[in-house]
Motif scaffolding. Structure first.
Motif, short mmCIF file in Angstrom:
data_model
loop_
_atom_site.label_atom_id
_atom_site.label_comp_id
_atom_site.label_asym_id
_atom_site.label_seq_id
_atom_site.Cartn_x
_atom_site.Cartn_y
_atom_site.Cartn_z
N CYS A 268 1.02 -1.12 -0.11
CA CYS A 268 0.07 0.05 0.05
C CYS A 268 0.89 1.16 -0.04
O CYS A 268 0.34 2.29 0.41
CB CYS A 268 -1.00 -0.03 1.23
SG CYS A 268 -2.10 -1.30 1.23
N GLY A 269 2.06 1.16 -0.54
CA GLY A 269 3.02 2.49 -0.55
C GLY A 269 3.62 2.56 0.73
O GLY A 269 4.22 3.72 1.11
N VAL A 270 3.79 1.51 1.71
CA VAL A 270 4.42 1.77 2.86
C VAL A 270 4.27 2.99 3.91
O VAL A 270 5.05 3.78 4.25
CB VAL A 270 5.88 1.59 2.64
CG1 VAL A 270 6.71 1.42 4.04
CG2 VAL A 270 6.42 0.69 1.63
N PRO A 271 2.84 3.08 4.14
CA PRO A 271 2.39 4.17 5.02
C PRO A 271 2.80 4.00 6.38
O PRO A 271 3.04 3.00 7.05
CB PRO A 271 0.81 4.21 4.93
CG PRO A 271 0.68 2.58 4.91
CD PRO A 271 1.78 2.07 3.74
N ASP A 272 3.29 5.23 7.04
CA ASP A 272 3.63 5.25 8.44
C ASP A 272 2.59 5.19 9.20
O ASP A 272 2.15 6.22 9.81
CB ASP A 272 4.69 6.41 8.59
CG ASP A 272 5.47 6.45 9.88
OD1 ASP A 272 5.04 5.48 10.58
OD2 ASP A 272 6.40 7.12 10.23
N ILE A 273 1.83 4.10 9.39
CA ILE A 273 0.86 4.04 10.07
C ILE A 273 0.75 4.46 11.63
O ILE A 273 0.00 4.90 12.22
CB ILE A 273 0.15 2.55 9.97
CG1 ILE A 273 -0.44 2.36 8.58
CG2 ILE A 273 -1.33 2.75 10.83
CD1 ILE A 273 -0.87 1.10 8.10
N VAL B 195 -6.27 1.01 3.66
CA VAL B 195 -6.50 -0.16 2.78
C VAL B 195 -7.55 0.48 2.01
O VAL B 195 -7.62 0.42 0.77
CB VAL B 195 -6.99 -1.26 3.58
CG1 VAL B 195 -7.42 -2.33 2.55
CG2 VAL B 195 -5.65 -1.94 4.39
N HIS B 196 -8.73 1.11 2.62
CA HIS B 196 -9.80 1.42 1.85
C HIS B 196 -9.47 2.73 0.63
O HIS B 196 -10.11 2.56 -0.35
CB HIS B 196 -11.05 2.10 2.64
CG HIS B 196 -11.83 1.04 3.35
ND1 HIS B 196 -12.60 1.29 4.15
CD2 HIS B 196 -11.49 -0.25 3.27
CE1 HIS B 196 -13.26 0.08 4.63
NE2 HIS B 196 -12.43 -0.82 4.14
N HIS B 197 -8.40 3.65 1.05
CA HIS B 197 -8.19 4.44 0.13
C HIS B 197 -7.39 3.76 -1.16
O HIS B 197 -7.65 4.39 -2.16
CB HIS B 197 -7.12 5.34 0.78
CG HIS B 197 -6.50 6.75 -0.23
ND1 HIS B 197 -7.63 7.52 -0.82
CD2 HIS B 197 -5.43 6.86 -0.51
CE1 HIS B 197 -6.91 8.50 -1.66
NE2 HIS B 197 -5.60 7.63 -1.40
N VAL B 198 -6.42 2.89 -0.58
CA VAL B 198 -6.07 2.10 -2.06
C VAL B 198 -6.85 1.36 -2.83
O VAL B 198 -6.95 1.62 -4.03
CB VAL B 198 -4.96 1.22 -1.43
CG1 VAL B 198 -4.47 0.28 -2.39
CG2 VAL B 198 -3.64 1.71 -0.60
N VAL B 199 -7.78 0.76 -2.25
CA VAL B 199 -9.08 0.26 -2.95
C VAL B 199 -9.96 1.13 -3.73
O VAL B 199 -10.04 0.89 -5.12
CB VAL B 199 -10.08 -0.55 -2.06
CG1 VAL B 199 -11.13 -1.14 -2.84
CG2 VAL B 199 -9.20 -1.69 -1.45
N GLU B 200 -9.91 2.45 -3.35
CA GLU B 200 -10.86 3.29 -3.81
C GLU B 200 -10.04 3.98 -5.12
O GLU B 200 -10.55 4.42 -6.18
CB GLU B 200 -11.30 4.29 -2.91
CG GLU B 200 -12.78 4.12 -1.97
CD GLU B 200 -12.56 4.74 -0.88
OE1 GLU B 200 -11.90 5.81 -0.81
OE2 GLU B 200 -13.48 4.44 0.10
#
Length: 278
Positions: free
Chosen positions: A166-171, A217-222
């Motif tokens: 998912c672009g390695v976000p810094d969660i 995850v939802h932003h990647v899907v959208e």
């Protein structure tokens, strides 16, 4: 389910220089342990993702994984090989891999390398060589490097790129805003597919909940849509955030409300098409 991001670590066979700086992963993670867990959660096929072995052992790693895959009942259906596009020997290396049907694509780890590596003229020229081969290139980049990944994608528009994790976000540091716009931007490139993988390792292992992962995850899907998504475990890295079964359960929960067709594309259909898996 097709796991497009399995790592195996066998220090009796291969050398992993980076493991000395990663105490939690500095041990063997062998196929048998993975397979036991994978069968329990419904994984039917896996692609092995290179584990940044010593450069002289890149092709040895592929041979090792292929030897496992030949065993009866093995889940491994192919390998994403390491590569060094910044080196003059890449063209000859690519020719050797093209005649090996077990190799499905390549990755050069970029998130631990200088940001300008992908701007090297030879690196870019060699990535362009993948055009028309059917071999993919995985992008493992930090959010600050996504702009450079976009430049590479735009220069090689007939190459299929896979954006890892998912672009390695810094969660853990609540890095949603910095990351969100860059994901939207790279998703505009039709030759990029996103991999829903690894994100549990970027959250706080002790405190993350489903709601922690949801906006990422939802932003990647959208952004990418159901035809440009694949799923991966990132085992054993996912053990840093709860393990394989936890990540599989979280993925299913994150997709609640999605149609069976949408989930089928994410979990298997797109991977079968991209890597020509049976």
């Amino acid at each position: 389910m097709i796991d497009t991001h399995l790592h195996l670590i066998d220090q009796s066979v291969l050398t992993y220089p980076w493991l000395s700086g990663s105490e939690a992963l500095n041990r063997n993670f062998l196929y048998e342990k993975y397979a036991t867990q994978a069968h329990r959660v419904g994984i039917t096929h896996a692609l092995h993702m290179e584990v940044d072995v010593a450069p002289a052992e890149i092709e040895t790693e592929t041979d090792y994984v292929a030897s496992l895959a030949r065993q009866s009942g093995n889940l491994i259906a192919g390998a994403i090989s390491a590569c060094r596009p910044e080196e003059p020997g890449f063209a000859a290396f690519l020719q050797r891999q093209q005649i090996n049907p077990f190799v499905k694509g390549f990755r050069r780890v970029l998130h631990v390398m200088p940001d300008n590596l992908s701007e090297d003229p030879l690196f870019r020229e060699n990535i362009k060589r993948l055009g028309g081969t059917g071999l993919t290139f995985d992008l493992c980049v930090l959010p600050r490097q996504i702009d450079k990944a976009i430049a590479l994608v735009d220069l090689a528009q007939d190459v299929q790129f896979i954006l890892d994790h998912c672009g390695v976000p810094d969660i853990k540091a609540n890095g949603l805003e910095e990351w969100r716009g860059k994901i939207t931007d790279i998703a505009r490139r039709p030759n990029v597919t996103a991999k829903i993988s690894g994100v549990v390792a970027y959250a706080d292992a002790e405190t993350w909940r489903l709601e922690t992962l949801e906006p990422y995850v939802h932003h990647v899907v959208e952004s990418f849509g159901w035809d440009r998504l694949v799923w991966g475990s990132d085992w054993p890295v996912c053990t840093l955030g709860g393990g394989l079964s936890t990540w599989v359960a979280a993925t299913h929960a994150l997709l609640s409300g999605c149609s069976d067709d949408e989930k089928a594309r994410l979990f298997s259909g797109n991977a079968r098409r991209i890597w020509k898996l049976r």
